[in-house]
Design a protein around this motif. Structure first.
Motif, PDB file in Angstrom:
ATOM      1  N   GLU A 182     -10.732  -2.458  -4.010  1.00  0.00           N
ATOM      2  CA  GLU A 182      -9.663  -3.412  -3.679  1.00  0.00           C
ATOM      3  C   GLU A 182      -9.197  -4.132  -4.942  1.00  0.00           C
ATOM      4  OE1 GLU A 182      -9.926  -6.008  -0.301  1.00  0.00           O
ATOM      5  OE2 GLU A 182     -11.234  -4.643   0.807  1.00  0.00           O
ATOM      6  N   LEU A 220      -7.174  -1.745  -7.140  1.00  0.00           N
ATOM      7  CA  LEU A 220      -5.818  -1.566  -6.602  1.00  0.00           C
ATOM      8  C   LEU A 220      -4.929  -2.733  -7.029  1.00  0.00           C
ATOM      9  CD1 LEU A 220      -6.084  -0.412  -2.856  1.00  0.00           C
ATOM     10  CD2 LEU A 220      -4.932   0.807  -4.694  1.00  0.00           C
ATOM     11  N   LEU A 257       0.832  -1.207   0.000  1.00  0.00           N
ATOM     12  CA  LEU A 257       0.000   0.000   0.000  1.00  0.00           C
ATOM     13  C   LEU A 257       0.864   1.253   0.000  1.00  0.00           C
ATOM     14  CD1 LEU A 257      -2.962  -0.873   2.389  1.00  0.00           C
ATOM     15  CD2 LEU A 257      -2.818  -1.055  -0.093  1.00  0.00           C
ATOM     16  N   GLU A 259      -5.378   0.220   7.000  1.00  0.00           N
ATOM     17  CA  GLU A 259      -4.383   0.895   6.146  1.00  0.00           C
ATOM     18  C   GLU A 259      -5.021   1.390   4.845  1.00  0.00           C
ATOM     19  OE1 GLU A 259      -1.210   1.596   6.765  1.00  0.00           O
ATOM     20  OE2 GLU A 259      -1.237   0.653   8.733  1.00  0.00           O
ATOM     21  N   LEU A 260      -5.938   0.588   4.290  1.00  0.00           N
ATOM     22  CA  LEU A 260      -6.620   1.001   3.063  1.00  0.00           C
ATOM     23  C   LEU A 260      -7.411   2.291   3.290  1.00  0.00           C
ATOM     24  CD1 LEU A 260      -8.187  -2.227   1.471  1.00  0.00           C
ATOM     25  CD2 LEU A 260      -6.518  -0.706   0.434  1.00  0.00           C
ATOM     26  N   LEU A 264      -5.095   5.137   3.400  1.00  0.00           N
ATOM     27  CA  LEU A 264      -4.647   5.458   2.040  1.00  0.00           C
ATOM     28  C   LEU A 264      -5.683   6.337   1.324  1.00  0.00           C
ATOM     29  CD1 LEU A 264      -2.462   4.784  -0.144  1.00  0.00           C
ATOM     30  CD2 LEU A 264      -3.924   2.885  -0.839  1.00  0.00           C
TER      31      LEU A 264
END
Ligand SMILES: [Zn+2]
Lengths: 201, 86
Positions: free
Chosen positions: A172, A175, A113, B49-50, B53
């Motif tokens: 998700e 990404l 990330l 964490e996502l 971000l």
């Protein structure tokens, strides 16, 4: 309209301009400037209704979202009437753990990330359809709660919640696709992977 | 990219859990699962964490020429009756 209201609105708008433009870019991409412009005009017409100056930043963002929603509808697209294709359940975490060619590391997922810049996140969000991107942006980038989002988009709460759920799944997945396209997992170290992958393309 | 069957419900609810949006019995089930499942604790941290971000501000996203044009619109708000719709 009273001059005092206008002066206050001008100050507020100048202060909030970068944030408004960032939201407009997330929602409308290339049409961001135009969207902010119409937002400012609409805010001027309504500025007498803003009693609490502290609420100004969110008030402007709500107007911007309303303008965006109205434009979408004017183009014949209602955010709630688009075909619902339920994405297959996707867990980026599970995917990273399974696809990682390197020995498992406890910090792998955070490292991955860490390779995404704010600009990368913006581009990944652009891959989501409008009706899923908007709730994700309003909830997680802007911090509105789901009731406020339902009111801004004029949708039932249940619709917003399911769009949010699908939007997170697709975020998700997007990404992951972005990481794959950048050659992320082919690199010997994760820390510089995205930049290195970009250079090759 | 499979999630173990016993973890699927928990994984589906991690975002809502962090949003504080779960019904009390779902919240309780999830907490019980997290109490013994290291895998899902790892994914919970990952989802955290996502979210961080997503909150990262987009730096320098307002180009100077766009800024100047929009600044002009703000100037016009001060006096233009047609803009104000008065
Ligand atoms: Zn589990």
């Amino acid at each position: 309209m009273e001059t005092g209201h206008r002066k206050a609105l001008q100050q507020l708008a100048r202060r909030e301009l970068p944030g408004l433009y960032a939201l407009a870019r997330h929602l409308a991409g290339q049409d961001a400037e135009d969207l902010v412009q119409e937002t400012l005009v609409r805010a001027c017409r309504a500025s007498g209704k803003l009693d609490d100056p502290g609420a100004g930043p969110r008030w402007l963002r709500a107007i911007l979202t309303n303008v965006w929603r109205d434009r979408l509808r004017a183009r014949g697209r209602r955010p709630d009437e688009l075909p619902v294709d339920e994405p297959e359940h996707f867990s980026l975490y599970a995917t990273l753990v399974e696809e990682d060619p390197l020995p498992y590391s406890d910090t792998l997922h955070v490292d991955v990330l860490g390779t995404f810049s704010a600009q990368d996140v913006h581009l990944v969000l652009q891959r989501l359809p409008d009706h899923e991107r908007a709730p994700v942006v309003l909830r997680y980038v802007e911090g509105f709660d789901t009731y406020e989002i339902a009111a801004m988009l004029e949708l039932p709460l249940g619709t917003v919640l399911s769009q949010l759920h699908r939007g997170r799944q697709r975020f998700e997945r997007a990404l992951w696709e972005c990481a794959e396209e950048s050659g992320l997992l082919e690199q010997p170290t994760h820390g510089t992977a995205v930049a290195a992958g970009r250079g090759r393309r | 990219m499979s999630v173990p069957p016993g973890c699927r419900e928990a994984v589906r609810r991690l975002w809502d859990h962090l949003d504080r949006g779960l019904e009390p019995n779902h919240e309780q089930q999830l907490e019980q699962h997290l109490a013994f499942c290291r895998r899902c604790c790892g994914e919970l941290e990952f989802v955290r964490e996502l979210r961080t971000l997503l909150r990262t501000p987009t730096a320098a996203s307002l180009p100077p020429d766009v800024h100047d044009r929009l600044d002009g619109v703000i100037d016009a708000l001060g006096g233009d009756e047609s803009l104000a719709g008065a």
